[in-house]
Design a protein around this motif. Structure first.
Motif, PDB file in Angstrom:
ATOM      1  N   LYS A 146       1.099  -1.319  -0.186  1.00 14.34           N
ATOM      2  CA  LYS A 146       0.212   0.376  -0.368  1.00 14.34           C
ATOM      3  C   LYS A 146       0.987   1.367   0.571  1.00 14.34           C
ATOM      4  O   LYS A 146       0.758   2.350  -0.528  1.00 14.34           O
ATOM      5  CB  LYS A 146      -1.407   0.039   0.873  1.00 14.34           C
ATOM      6  N   GLY A 184      -3.507  -3.757  -6.402  1.00 14.61           N
ATOM      7  CA  GLY A 184      -4.804  -3.202  -7.038  1.00 14.61           C
ATOM      8  C   GLY A 184      -5.265  -4.087  -7.970  1.00 14.61           C
ATOM      9  O   GLY A 184      -4.648  -4.495  -8.031  1.00 14.61           O
ATOM     10  N   THR A 185      -6.624  -3.597  -8.272  1.00 12.62           N
ATOM     11  CA  THR A 185      -7.202  -4.702  -8.865  1.00 12.62           C
ATOM     12  C   THR A 185      -6.693  -4.597 -10.095  1.00 12.62           C
ATOM     13  O   THR A 185      -6.520  -3.575 -11.268  1.00 12.62           O
ATOM     14  CB  THR A 185      -8.358  -3.990  -9.080  1.00 12.62           C
ATOM     15  N   ALA A 213      -1.854   1.163  -3.670  1.00  9.77           N
ATOM     16  CA  ALA A 213      -2.495   0.558  -4.162  1.00  9.77           C
ATOM     17  C   ALA A 213      -2.979  -0.646  -3.364  1.00  9.77           C
ATOM     18  O   ALA A 213      -2.081  -1.605  -2.945  1.00  9.77           O
ATOM     19  CB  ALA A 213      -2.664  -0.161  -5.377  1.00  9.77           C
TER      20      ALA A 213
END
Lengths: 285, 327
Positions: free
Chosen positions: A94, A248-249, A99
Motif C-alpha cells: 500500500k 490494485g485490482t 494500491a
C-alpha cells in the motif's frame, strides 16, 4: 555538417518508430514468486500465449518472499505466493505502490510429506512430523520404522512453503540443526528419492519418484491422504491455498490473464500439473 | 636452450636510447605514447576503484549494525551464543560462527583433495610428459575451468554424492566431504595451470646442474624443481583457496546447507557464500537480516583479501630467499 543532419534524421526515424508501435499491442505481464507454483505458472503462460498470440507472459520463481518483495518494489505485476501475505507486507504494498494488495486464490494444494519409496511407514501424525523436523525424534525406530537416523530435507528460508510448514507443523519452533535447506522443491524430491532415510515436504504437484504419506491430526486420529477430496473437505491437515497477488485490482492484460486462469481452461491446467483446482470452479474434477 | 634465451632477453638492457633527429613524426609518436600510457593508467585505476567501491558499498549496507542496531541486532550479535543460524524465526538467531566454520571446513577439504592432484599433474606435465602428450593434457585440464559451477554442482549431486555415501558409509548424503569434492573439481584447473607455469619457468640450468650431479629425474623434479617453483605454487594455492571460499552454486546444491557447529566432515554444512545466495533474494530491504547478510559479504571480502595479502607476502619472501632479490 552532413553528419549532423544524418544524426538528426536517424533520431527522427527512431522516434517515429517508437511512436508508431503503441505499447498496448504487445501485452507483457510478469509473474514472479513461489517456487512451488513456478511449474504451474509456466504451464499457464505457455497455454495462454498459444491461445493469445499478442500476449507475453514471463514467469520466474525465487520463492514467495522474493515474489512479494518484487511486488512491493514494482518489478512484477503478479506475485505468486504459496502462503498468505503478512499484514506488514500488505502495508508495504500500500505504501510503495499506492494500491491495496489484492489476493486471488488460484489453486489448492496439499502440502505433502515425502518419504523414500523404501520407507515402510505409511502415515504419521502432525505431532510426529513436527517432532521429527524439530529434531526431537532422531531415529526412525522411535516412531515404528527401521533403526536408522532420520535425514531432514526441506526448502530454504526464502520459501513460502518453508514458512507455512514452520507455522503449521512446527508450531513456529525452529527447525533442527541438521535440517537441510535445498534450493527448490525439485531438489527436495530428488534428495528424498535418493536417500532411504530421508523425509521432506513440498507441494503435491512435485510428488514424483517419492511417496506421499497420510497425515493424522493427532495421535489417535485417522490418517488422511493428501488427495483432492480430502483437500476439498479440509480433512487433510496441511491443505492450503495458492495465491496470486496484484497491487490494485488487475487491469488490461493482467486482468485478462487472471480471468483466464480462474476460468475452466486455467483450472484444467491446475489439475494437469498435479495441484487441485479451486472448489467453486466450473471445471468438474 | 629456449629457456635460457628468454632469461637473457629479460636481462638485455639497451645501453643508450638510440639518437634520432627530432623530426615532427617522432614528436607525434612521443605524444601518442604519453596519451596511451595515461589511458592505460586510467583504465587500471577504474578497475581498482571498482573493487574498492564494491567493498565500500557492501560495508556501507552493513554499517547500520554499528550505528543503529536495527531490531536490536548489533555487530556483536553474530558472535554471541547460541551458535545457531535461524534467521526466519520468532526470535531470529544470526550466529555466524557455524557459517565461518562450515566455510573453512569445506574449503580445507577441497584444498586437501585438489592440491596434491593438481600439483602432481602439473609436475608430470612439466617434467616428465613427452611434449606431444603435454600439449594434449594441459588444455584438457584447463577445459575443466570452463565448466559452469552449476553443471559441476548437478554432476556431484546426481553422481558423486551417492557414490561417496556408499563408499564411506556416511549417514548424510549431502555433506562437507561431497561439497569439498565438488569444489575441488572447480579449483583443480586453477591450481594446476599456475603451478605448471611456475614449474616451466624454472631456469633450465637448475635441471642440468642437478642431473649433472647424478640426481635422477625424479629426484631433480621433487627436490630441485619443486622447491624452486614454490613461490608460484604458493600463489596457485592461494588463488585456488580464494576461488573455493567464494564459490556459491556448487555448495548451495550439494552441501545440504545445515548450519551445524561441528568439525565432523560427514555432516551437512552451510557456507557464507551459499547463505548469502539463498537468503538475499527474500530479505526485506533495510531489515536486520539484510544488514547481517551484507555483514557476511563484508566478512567474506575481508577473508579473501587478507588471504591474498598474506599469500603475496609469503610469495615475495620465498622469492627473495630463493633468488636473492625481490622480483
Amino acid at each position: 555538417m552532413t553528419t549532423k543532419y544524418y544524426f538528426v534524421s536517424t533520431l527522427a526515424v527512431l522516434l517515429l518508430f517508437g511512436c508508431a508501435q503503441p505499447p498496448s499491442e504487445r501485452q507483457a505481464v510478469t509473474v514472479k514468486g513461489s517456487d512451488t507454483m513456478v511449474l504451474l505458472g509456466q504451464r499457464w503462460a505457455e497455454i495462454y500465449m498459444k491461445d493469445h498470440p499478442n500476449a507475453t507472459i514471463q514467469v520466474t520463481g525465487g520463492g514467495s518472499g522474493t515474489g512479494i518483495a518484487a511486488l512491493i518494489n514494482g518489478s512484477t505485476q503478479i506475485c505468486q505466493a504459496s502462503r498468505p501475505m503478512k499484514a506488514e507486507e500488505k502495508a508495504s504494498v500500500k505504501q510503495q505502490r499506492n494500491a491495496d494488495a489484492v489476493e486471488i486464490p488460484v489453486a489448492l494444494d496439499a502440502l505433502a510429506v515425502y518419504l523414500n519409496k523404501q520407507n515402510p511407514l505409511q502415515h504419521l501424525s502432525m505431532e510426529q512430523v513436527g517432532r521429527i523436523f524439530r529434531g526431537e525424534v532422531k531415529n526412525w525406530k522411535e516412531i515404528g520404522g527401521p533403526d536408522a537416523t532420520i535425514v531432514l530435507y526441506g526448502r530454504e528460508n526464502s520459501s513460502g512453503t518453508y514458512v507455512f510448514f514452520k507455522e503449521h507443523v512446527l508450531a513456529n519452533a525452529d527447525f533442527a540443526q541438521n535440517y537441510q535447506g535445498l534450493p527448490g522443491t525439485a531438489a527436495v524430491t530428488n534428495a528424498v528419492a535418493k536417500d532411504v532415510n530421508g523425509i521432506g515436504y513440498g507441494g503435491i504437484g512435485y510428488a514424483t519418484e517419492i511417496k506421499t504419506i497420510g497425515i493424522s491430526k493427532d495421535a489417535t486420529g485417522e490418517p488422511v491422504a493428501p488427495s483432492m477430496e480430502n483437500v476439498y473437505s479440509n480433512a487433510y491437515p496441511l491443505s492450503r491455498q495458492l495465491f496470486w497477488y496484484t497491487a490494485g485490482t488487475p487491469t488490461g492484460a493482467a486482468k485478462d490473464l487472471v480471468d483466464w486462469v480462474l476460468g475452466p481452461d486455467g483450472q484444467k491446467i491446475v489439475s494437469d500439473v498435479g495441484y487441485y483446482p479451486l472448489k467453486n470452479s466450473k471445471q468438474t474434477p | 636452450m629456449k629457456r635460457e634465451a628468454i632469461v637473457r632477453d629479460n636481462l638485455y638492457v639497451p645501453a643508450k636510447r638510440p639518437r634520432v633527429n627530432a623530426s615532427n613524426g617522432l614528436k607525434w609518436r612521443r605524444v601518442m605514447d604519453r596519451v596511451a600510457e595515461k589511458l592505460i593508467l586510467f583504465f587500471a585505476l577504474i578497475a581498482i576503484s571498482i573493487i574498492f567501491l564494491i567493498f565500500v558499498y557492501i560495508a556501507r549496507e552493513a554499517f547500520p549494525l554499528i550505528t543503529q542496531s536495527p531490531e536490536g541486532i548489533s555487530l556483536s550479535s553474530p558472535f554471541t551464543a547460541p551458535f545457531v543460524w535461524q534467521p526466519v524465526s520468532g526470535v531470529p538467531k544470526y550466529n555466524v560462527v557455524p557459517l565461518i566454520l562450515g566455510t573453512f571446513k569445506v574449503t580445507l577439504i577441497a584444498m586437501l583433495i585438489a592440491t596434491p592432484l593438481a600439483l602432481l599433474a602439473a609436475l608430470y606435465t612439466a617434467e616428465f610428459a613427452p611434449p606431444s602428450l603435454r600439449e594434449w593434457i594441459k588444455p584438457t585440464i584447463e577445459l575443466l575451468a570452463g565448466i559452469p559451477s552449476v553443471v559441476i554442482g548437478f554432476f556431484v549431486l546426481i553422481v558423486i554424492a551417492s557414490w561417496v555415501q556408499s563408499v564411506f558409509g556416511f549417514e548424510f548424503r549431502l555433506n562437507a566431504v561431497t561439497a569439498g569434492i565438488g569444489l575441488s573439481l572447480a579449483i583443480i584447473p586453477v591450481i594446476y595451470t599456475i603451478t605448471e607455469d611456475a614449474l616451466t619457468a624454472v631456469p633450465n640450468h637448475y635441471r642440468e646442474a642437478s642431473l649433472a650431479l647424478g640426481a635422477s629425474k625424479a629426484q631433480t623434479a621433487m627436490r630441485v624443481i619443486l622447491p624452486a617453483a614454490s613461490p608460484g605454487i604458493g600463489a596457485a594455492m592461494i588463488l585456488g583457496f580464494g576461488r573455493a571460499i567464494g564459490e556459491t552454486m556448487i555448495v548451495l546444491m550439494v552441501s545440504g546447507n545445515a548450519a551445524m557447529l561441528t568439525l565432523d566432515p560427514a555432516v551437512p554444512v552451510r557456507t557464507l557464500a551459499a547463505t548469502i545466495a539463498a537468503e538475499l533474494g527474500e530479505v526485506v530491504f533495510g531489515s536486520g537480516h539484510y544488514r547481517i547478510l551484507f555483514f557476511l559479504g563484508t566478512l567474506l571480502f575481508l577473508i579473501t583479501s587478507a588471504l591474498n595479502w598474506a599469500g603475496d607476502r609469503v610469495n615475495r619472501r620465498l622469492r627473495s630467499r630463493l633468488f636473492g632479490s625481490p622480483a
